[in-house]
Design a protein around this motif. Structure first.
Motif, short mmCIF file in Angstrom:
data_model
loop_
_atom_site.label_atom_id
_atom_site.label_comp_id
_atom_site.label_asym_id
_atom_site.label_seq_id
_atom_site.Cartn_x
_atom_site.Cartn_y
_atom_site.Cartn_z
N LYS A 1 0.83 -1.21 0.00
CA LYS A 1 0.00 0.00 0.00
C LYS A 1 0.86 1.26 0.00
N ALA A 2 2.00 1.20 0.70
CA ALA A 2 2.89 2.36 0.80
C ALA A 2 3.78 2.50 -0.43
N GLY A 3 3.92 1.42 -1.19
CA GLY A 3 4.78 1.46 -2.37
C GLY A 3 6.26 1.44 -2.00
N ILE A 4 6.58 0.74 -0.91
CA ILE A 4 7.97 0.61 -0.50
C ILE A 4 8.35 -0.86 -0.48
N ASN A 5 9.65 -1.11 -0.45
CA ASN A 5 10.13 -2.48 -0.40
C ASN A 5 9.85 -3.05 0.99
N GLN A 6 9.36 -4.26 1.06
CA GLN A 6 9.04 -4.90 2.33
C GLN A 6 10.29 -5.02 3.21
N ASN A 7 11.46 -5.03 2.61
CA ASN A 7 12.69 -5.15 3.38
C ASN A 7 12.91 -3.97 4.32
N VAL A 8 12.32 -2.82 4.02
CA VAL A 8 12.41 -1.67 4.93
C VAL A 8 11.84 -2.07 6.29
N LEU A 9 10.69 -2.70 6.28
CA LEU A 9 10.04 -3.13 7.52
C LEU A 9 10.73 -4.35 8.13
N ILE A 10 11.15 -5.27 7.29
CA ILE A 10 11.84 -6.47 7.77
C ILE A 10 13.13 -6.09 8.48
N ASP A 11 13.89 -5.16 7.91
CA ASP A 11 15.15 -4.72 8.53
C ASP A 11 14.91 -4.03 9.86
N LEU A 12 13.83 -3.26 9.96
CA LEU A 12 13.48 -2.63 11.24
C LEU A 12 13.16 -3.69 12.28
N LYS A 13 12.36 -4.66 11.88
CA LYS A 13 11.96 -5.72 12.81
C LYS A 13 13.17 -6.52 13.30
N ALA A 14 14.07 -6.82 12.39
CA ALA A 14 15.25 -7.63 12.71
C ALA A 14 16.33 -6.83 13.44
N GLY A 15 16.17 -5.52 13.52
CA GLY A 15 17.17 -4.70 14.19
C GLY A 15 18.35 -4.34 13.32
N ARG A 16 18.28 -4.68 12.04
CA ARG A 16 19.38 -4.35 11.13
C ARG A 16 19.36 -2.87 10.75
N SER A 17 18.23 -2.24 10.97
CA SER A 17 18.09 -0.82 10.65
C SER A 17 17.40 -0.15 11.83
N LYS A 18 17.93 0.98 12.23
CA LYS A 18 17.34 1.73 13.34
C LYS A 18 16.59 2.96 12.83
N ARG A 19 16.87 3.35 11.59
CA ARG A 19 16.29 4.56 11.04
C ARG A 19 15.56 4.25 9.74
N VAL A 20 14.60 5.12 9.45
CA VAL A 20 13.85 5.03 8.20
C VAL A 20 13.90 6.40 7.55
#
Length: 61
Positions: A22-41
């Motif tokens: 719906k947002a038109g973004i790659n699902q990996n943006v959310l997956i990386d947040l969940k996994a702790g690989r990314s702290k920022r968006v």
């Protein structure tokens, strides 16, 4: 950040996949947040996520 997004996902009874589509973004943006690989968006992605979840950006503060 992920905790806040996850809480909204649960309240809205939706999935990361549905929000990413719906947002038109790659699902990996959310997956990386969940996994702790990314702290920022990136701000533009945060706006898209907020719009997809139908919440204001203030919800992520």
């Amino acid at each position: 950040m992920w905790e806040k997004i996850n809480k909204i996902l649960q309240e809205k009874k939706t999935t990361m996949y549905a929000v990413s589509k719906k947002a038109g973004i790659n699902q990996n943006v959310l997956i990386d947040l969940k996994a702790g690989r990314s702290k920022r968006v990136y701000f533009d992605n945060m706006v898209k996520i907020a719009d997809a979840l139908d919440v204001s950006l203030d919800e992520f503060r």
